[in-house]
Design a protein around this motif. Structure first.
Motif, PDB file in Angstrom:
ATOM      1  N   TYR A   1      61.908 -33.399  39.211  1.00  0.00           N
ATOM      2  CA  TYR A   1      60.406 -33.749  38.531  1.00  0.00           C
ATOM      3  C   TYR A   1      59.714 -32.175  38.072  1.00  0.00           C
ATOM      4  O   TYR A   1      58.616 -32.247  37.859  1.00  0.00           O
ATOM      5  CB  TYR A   1      59.401 -33.828  40.133  1.00  0.00           C
TER       6      TYR A   1
ATOM      7  N   SER B   1      56.284 -34.942  35.641  1.00  0.00           N
ATOM      8  CA  SER B   1      55.980 -33.807  36.190  1.00  0.00           C
ATOM      9  C   SER B   1      54.583 -33.229  36.462  1.00  0.00           C
ATOM     10  O   SER B   1      53.652 -33.865  36.025  1.00  0.00           O
ATOM     11  CB  SER B   1      56.429 -32.543  35.198  1.00  0.00           C
ATOM     12  N   GLU B   2      54.199 -32.143  37.105  1.00  0.00           N
ATOM     13  CA  GLU B   2      52.898 -32.074  37.577  1.00  0.00           C
ATOM     14  C   GLU B   2      52.115 -31.681  36.232  1.00  0.00           C
ATOM     15  O   GLU B   2      50.981 -31.847  36.268  1.00  0.00           O
ATOM     16  CB  GLU B   2      52.917 -30.746  38.535  1.00  0.00           C
TER      17      GLU B   2
ATOM     18  N   ASP C   1      63.138 -31.415  43.504  1.00  0.00           N
ATOM     19  CA  ASP C   1      62.248 -30.354  42.605  1.00  0.00           C
ATOM     20  C   ASP C   1      62.801 -30.169  40.947  1.00  0.00           C
ATOM     21  O   ASP C   1      62.085 -29.913  40.211  1.00  0.00           O
ATOM     22  CB  ASP C   1      62.199 -28.996  43.328  1.00  0.00           C
TER      23      ASP C   1
ATOM     24  N   ARG D   1      59.740 -29.326  38.945  1.00  0.00           N
ATOM     25  CA  ARG D   1      59.173 -28.222  39.684  1.00  0.00           C
ATOM     26  C   ARG D   1      60.019 -26.638  39.916  1.00  0.00           C
ATOM     27  O   ARG D   1      59.455 -26.110  40.409  1.00  0.00           O
ATOM     28  CB  ARG D   1      58.657 -28.946  41.224  1.00  0.00           C
ATOM     29  N   ALA D   2      61.204 -27.151  39.664  1.00  0.00           N
ATOM     30  CA  ALA D   2      62.329 -25.971  39.829  1.00  0.00           C
ATOM     31  C   ALA D   2      62.945 -25.722  38.572  1.00  0.00           C
ATOM     32  O   ALA D   2      63.116 -26.653  37.839  1.00  0.00           O
ATOM     33  CB  ALA D   2      63.038 -26.107  40.907  1.00  0.00           C
TER      34      ALA D   2
ATOM     35  N   ASP E   1      65.628 -25.849  35.768  1.00  0.00           N
ATOM     36  CA  ASP E   1      66.626 -26.549  35.615  1.00  0.00           C
ATOM     37  C   ASP E   1      68.079 -25.909  35.178  1.00  0.00           C
ATOM     38  O   ASP E   1      68.137 -25.890  33.884  1.00  0.00           O
ATOM     39  CB  ASP E   1      66.550 -27.711  34.745  1.00  0.00           C
TER      40      ASP E   1
ATOM     41  N   ASN F   1      65.339 -31.150  48.714  1.00  0.00           N
ATOM     42  CA  ASN F   1      64.140 -30.697  48.123  1.00  0.00           C
ATOM     43  C   ASN F   1      64.531 -29.853  46.859  1.00  0.00           C
ATOM     44  O   ASN F   1      64.083 -30.173  45.818  1.00  0.00           O
ATOM     45  CB  ASN F   1      63.838 -29.645  49.071  1.00  0.00           C
ATOM     46  N   GLY F   2      65.847 -29.304  46.643  1.00  0.00           N
ATOM     47  CA  GLY F   2      66.292 -28.724  45.465  1.00  0.00           C
ATOM     48  C   GLY F   2      66.462 -29.712  44.485  1.00  0.00           C
ATOM     49  O   GLY F   2      66.062 -29.619  43.259  1.00  0.00           O
TER      50      GLY F   2
END
Length: 359
Positions: A343, A79-80, A340, A345-346, A348, A336-337
């Motif tokens: 990774y 992840s970021e 994301d 970014r969204a 879960d 994208n969904g």
């Protein structure tokens, strides 16, 4: 489960890749692997994380003569904010055990599968790439290794897990791929092992795959073995057809691999308000739908590529272009969904992601 960890000196570690763009897929392997043995008298035993190296098999090992082998494929992501993430690994454990049952192999306790894999990934987390579109591919494999010549299930097994830092599965990345429709050779039959992740299925696909590559296509689309009319799956992916806001994918009738990405897409698409049907579709219906513009998008799904847009189908010496060979809006939205979530970014909301720790 107690896991013995073999010490590796710092100077024995492999150098890391320097350019993520040159990773490719499945050609670089990390320093360590997980291994575990099975025998009828001991059950599962000798769990180890040890140095990645060749292992020795008896020339009469069951797997070499009778192909008693299964495997899985999944990924770890970074992840970021530096978290090490895995996507639905318990589903891979369960699918592997379904495969094991079909090939008369011992099931691996789910907790052993997950523990061995997670500990290995954490020990090798320096290998998880952080460039966009990269990840750490995980390959659990089970082999029948008893030495004998006779058509019977093995009494001894080797389970192992290896890791490989990877880039996009297709060189084109998230761009439309061209698909060759195979109408002579067949991959699997209902009642066989087409719904099992075993090496023999992939060996059976090699000839058609080479033919497709020689003609300039990325993958093969397989039809059913009985009538060669009904669409089944692509070489490394399940397949979806988009009619307006409706997604149609072939049903799991026994000759198609039950993809974990496929199941995730179905659940996510329904949550987003799209209608999803698991129903048979013939190649003639698909070609007619593309030609008349009723099929707006086509995409494949699988662990390696996640979602891959399809730009054209080549069938009986004619090419049928989908959506002007461009990525469709629904395909992009689902890709994208899902990515994301993988990774981190969204949110879960499905509980799909396992957080192992930090890099």
């Amino acid at each position: 489960m107690d896991i013995y960890v073999e010490p590796i000196e710092e100077e024995q570690l492999k150098p890391l890749f320097t350019d993520p763009k040159q990773l490719g897929f499945g050609s670089i392997f990390t320093d360590r692997m997980f291994t575990m043995k099975y025998s009828k008298d001991k059950g599962w035993h000798d769990a180890k994380i040890e140095k990645y190296k060749p292992f020795s098999l008896d020339p009469a090992a069951c797997v070499l003569h009778y192909s008693q082998e299964i495997f899985e494929g999944l990924k770890a992501y970074l992840s970021e904010d530096g978290k090490v993430l895995m996507f639905r690994p318990e589903q891979n454990a369960r699918r592997m055990n379904r495969s094991a049952k079909r090939l008369c192999m011992p099931e691996i306790p789910e907790e052993y599968f997950l523990q061995g894999m997670k500990e290995l990934v954490l020990m090798e987390r320096r290998w998880i790439p952080d460039a966009p579109g990269t990840s750490l591919y995980i390959r659990p494999t089970l082999l029948g290794v008893e030495p004998f010549l006779g058509v019977n299930p093995s009494a001894e097994y080797l389970f192992y897990i290896i890791l490989s830092p990877v880039g996009p599965y297709f060189k084109a990345g998230f761009n439309p791929v061209s698909i060759y429709v195979e109408d002579k050779l067949v991959r699997a039959v209902v009642g066989g092992v087409g719904d099992v992740k075993t090496g023999g299925n992939y060996a059976a696909s090699l000839m058609a795959g080479l033919k497709a590559q020689e003609k300039g296509f990325s993958q093969v689309l397989w039809l059913d073995a009985k009538e060669q009319r009904y669409i089944e799956e692509v070489g490394a992916m399940n397949i979806f057809f988009v009619y307006q806001d409706k997604l149609v994918t072939p049903p799991l009738t026994g000759s198609i691999l039950p993809g974990i990405t496929r199941a995730s897409i179905i659940e996510m698409a329904r949550d987003l308000g799209y209608q999803v049907e698991e129903s048979p579709i013939t190649i003639d219906e698909a070609i007619e739908g593309i030609t008349e513009g009723r099929i707006k998008e086509v995409f494949g799904s699988g662990t390696a590529a996640v979602i891959s847009p399809v730009g054209s189908l080549y069938y009986k010496d004619k090419n049928y272009v989908v959506n002007n060979n461009e990525v469709g809006q629904i395909t992009r939205t689902l890709y994208n969904g899902l990515v994301d979530i993988q990774y981190g970014r969204a949110e879960d909301k499905y509980g799909w992601v396992h957080v192992l720790g930090r890099k």
